[in-house]
Design a protein around this motif. Structure first.
Motif, PDB file in Angstrom:
ATOM      1  N   LEU A  64       0.323  -1.179   0.009  1.00 51.28           N
ATOM      2  CA  LEU A  64       0.108  -0.116  -0.200  1.00 51.28           C
ATOM      3  C   LEU A  64       1.344   1.650   0.277  1.00 51.28           C
ATOM      4  N   ARG A  65       0.487   1.957  -0.560  1.00 51.79           N
ATOM      5  CA  ARG A  65       1.105   2.809  -0.756  1.00 51.79           C
ATOM      6  C   ARG A  65       0.259   4.773  -0.997  1.00 51.79           C
ATOM      7  N   GLU A  66       0.852   5.934  -0.435  1.00 46.52           N
ATOM      8  CA  GLU A  66       0.372   6.806  -0.454  1.00 46.52           C
ATOM      9  C   GLU A  66      -0.898   7.073  -1.875  1.00 46.52           C
ATOM     10  N   LEU A  85       0.689  -0.160 -10.700  1.00 48.65           N
ATOM     11  CA  LEU A  85       0.183   0.529  -9.239  1.00 48.65           C
ATOM     12  C   LEU A  85      -0.751   0.932 -10.129  1.00 48.65           C
ATOM     13  N   VAL A  86      -1.838   0.840  -8.877  1.00 51.21           N
ATOM     14  CA  VAL A  86      -3.485   1.001  -9.217  1.00 51.21           C
ATOM     15  C   VAL A  86      -3.956   2.128  -8.207  1.00 51.21           C
ATOM     16  N   THR A  87      -3.960   2.791  -9.020  1.00 51.99           N
ATOM     17  CA  THR A  87      -3.410   4.324  -8.040  1.00 51.99           C
ATOM     18  C   THR A  87      -5.738   4.147  -7.363  1.00 51.99           C
ATOM     19  N   LYS A  88      -5.221   5.114  -6.163  1.00 52.47           N
ATOM     20  CA  LYS A  88      -6.177   5.169  -5.367  1.00 52.47           C
ATOM     21  C   LYS A  88      -7.440   5.285  -6.164  1.00 52.47           C
ATOM     22  N   SER A  89      -7.603   6.683  -6.586  1.00 52.54           N
ATOM     23  CA  SER A  89      -8.980   6.285  -7.240  1.00 52.54           C
ATOM     24  C   SER A  89      -9.506   5.029  -8.254  1.00 52.54           C
ATOM     25  N   ALA A  90      -8.866   4.363  -8.652  1.00 51.75           N
ATOM     26  CA  ALA A  90      -9.240   3.155  -9.407  1.00 51.75           C
ATOM     27  C   ALA A  90      -9.502   2.099  -8.234  1.00 51.75           C
ATOM     28  N   LEU A  91      -8.734   2.316  -7.043  1.00 49.58           N
ATOM     29  CA  LEU A  91      -8.961   0.852  -5.962  1.00 49.58           C
ATOM     30  C   LEU A  91     -10.401   1.636  -5.158  1.00 49.58           C
ATOM     31  N   LEU A  92     -10.969   2.937  -5.325  1.00 56.25           N
ATOM     32  CA  LEU A  92     -11.945   3.357  -5.153  1.00 56.25           C
ATOM     33  C   LEU A  92     -13.557   2.605  -5.594  1.00 56.25           C
ATOM     34  N   ASP A 129      -2.057  -3.675 -16.211  1.00 52.80           N
ATOM     35  CA  ASP A 129      -1.187  -2.761 -16.671  1.00 52.80           C
ATOM     36  C   ASP A 129      -1.666  -1.510 -15.291  1.00 52.80           C
ATOM     37  N   GLY A 130      -2.091  -1.062 -13.785  1.00 56.57           N
ATOM     38  CA  GLY A 130      -2.587  -0.644 -13.254  1.00 56.57           C
ATOM     39  C   GLY A 130      -3.703  -0.284 -13.223  1.00 56.57           C
ATOM     40  N   VAL A 131      -4.361  -0.794 -14.248  1.00 48.51           N
ATOM     41  CA  VAL A 131      -6.036  -0.680 -14.635  1.00 48.51           C
ATOM     42  C   VAL A 131      -6.604  -1.345 -14.093  1.00 48.51           C
ATOM     43  N   ALA A 132      -8.200  -1.453 -13.051  1.00 46.00           N
ATOM     44  CA  ALA A 132      -8.958  -2.130 -13.057  1.00 46.00           C
ATOM     45  C   ALA A 132     -10.415  -2.029 -13.318  1.00 46.00           C
ATOM     46  N   SER A 133     -10.237  -3.378 -14.519  1.00 48.15           N
ATOM     47  CA  SER A 133     -12.106  -3.444 -15.220  1.00 48.15           C
ATOM     48  C   SER A 133     -12.301  -4.668 -15.098  1.00 48.15           C
ATOM     49  N   PRO A 134     -13.855  -4.073 -14.671  1.00 45.35           N
ATOM     50  CA  PRO A 134     -14.834  -5.341 -14.923  1.00 45.35           C
ATOM     51  C   PRO A 134     -15.183  -6.707 -15.664  1.00 45.35           C
TER      52      PRO A 134
END
Length: 276
Positions: free
Chosen positions: A15-17, A26-33, A47-52
């Motif tokens: 976990l990072r800021e 890196l999966v960004t905080k906005s993507a995790l939210l 590639d760090g992008v979360a997709s359904p």
């Protein structure tokens, strides 16, 4: 610890800021939210992008997506869930259907692969399982589901991509010891409820071979009507010892000769191949 394979195992992530490192990306905080705000969907990260996890079928025009549950995910197909999830789970639902067959042995047929849970469970006791799936998109979705891995790796599962109503015509008479028929809702696959198809299932079963046919909740109005129609057509196709199984939401029957008998079940609490 978190699960990166829909509950099959646990992994550590950093976990990072600004988010989390998953699979080295890196999966960004906005993507995790965005994932957290969609608890009814399964996601995959690339590639760090979360997709359904979802597909669209050119064959049927249906959309298919993975939906999380209490254990393995189910599939939502054109708005219909492919497993029971109320007061049960997809794996418990699958195992209830298989228990309705008794102790599955020999060569078995699964008429509707989907995510492959039925074929996987049958393959634990059967010498060989042939499973048939009409829609290539269903297989593509199963390949992205961690709970479906054994469908493609089990040495005693043969996967055939094709229309079950046509595929069964190529099987020899008496080729199977059992058939587990778990069709989608009649609105999506009415031909799988037809008397002509039941006659083919009876033909390919050994004398005395067992059939389980998922129908739906026999206590509901629609389910009760469906059960009566299924029983009538199974009898006309030559099945005997036809019973309802309220625990598995289906009907069992035997392929045999002689007088058709109806009864109600007691309410007790080879090498890997793909053809297409």
């Amino acid at each position: 610890m978190v699960s990166l394979d829909l509950g099959r195992s646990e992994s550590e992530v950093e976990l990072r800021e600004d988010g989390a490192l998953i699979g080295g990306a890196l999966v960004t905080k906005s993507a995790l939210l965005s994932v957290a705000r969609a608890p009814g969907k399964c996601f995959e990260v690339a590639d760090g992008v979360a997709s359904p996890v979802a597909v669209h079928s050119d064959e049927t025009g249906w959309s298919r997506s993975l939906v999380p549950t209490g254990d393995a995910p189910t599939t939502l197909v054109a708005g219909f869930a492919m497993h029971r999830v109320v007061d049960t789970t997809p794996l418990a639902d699958t195992r209830a259907k298989i228990r309705a067959l008794g102790k599955p042995r020999g060569r078995g047929l699964d008429t509707a692969t989907g995510l492959g849970y039925t074929a996987i469970e049958l393959a634990r006791t059967c010498t060989e399982v042939v499973t048939v799936e009409r829609d290539p998109a269903a297989i593509a979705l199963a390949r992205r589901n961690p709970w479906s891995v054994e469908l493609f790796e089990s040495p005693n599962i043969e996967l055939i991509v094709g229309d079950a109503t046509e595929v069964v015509k190529a099987f020899a008479a008496g080729e199977f010891a059992l058939v587990l028929h778990d069709p989608p809702a009649v609105q999506l696959g009415g031909e799988l409820y037809a008397g002509t198809f039941y006659a083919e299932l009876k033909r390919i079963l050994k004398p005395g071979g067992r059939l389980f046919h998922y129908v739906g909740d026999p206590k509901s109005g629609a389910g009760g009507r469906a059960v009566r129609g299924v029983i009538r057509r199974l009898a006309a196709a030559g099945f005997v010892d036809i019973r309802t199984d309220p625990r598995a939401f289906g009907v069992t029957a035997r392929a045999g000769r002689g007088r058709v008998r109806y009864s109600r079940a007691p309410r007790r609490a080879p090498s890997k191949k793909m053809r297409g």
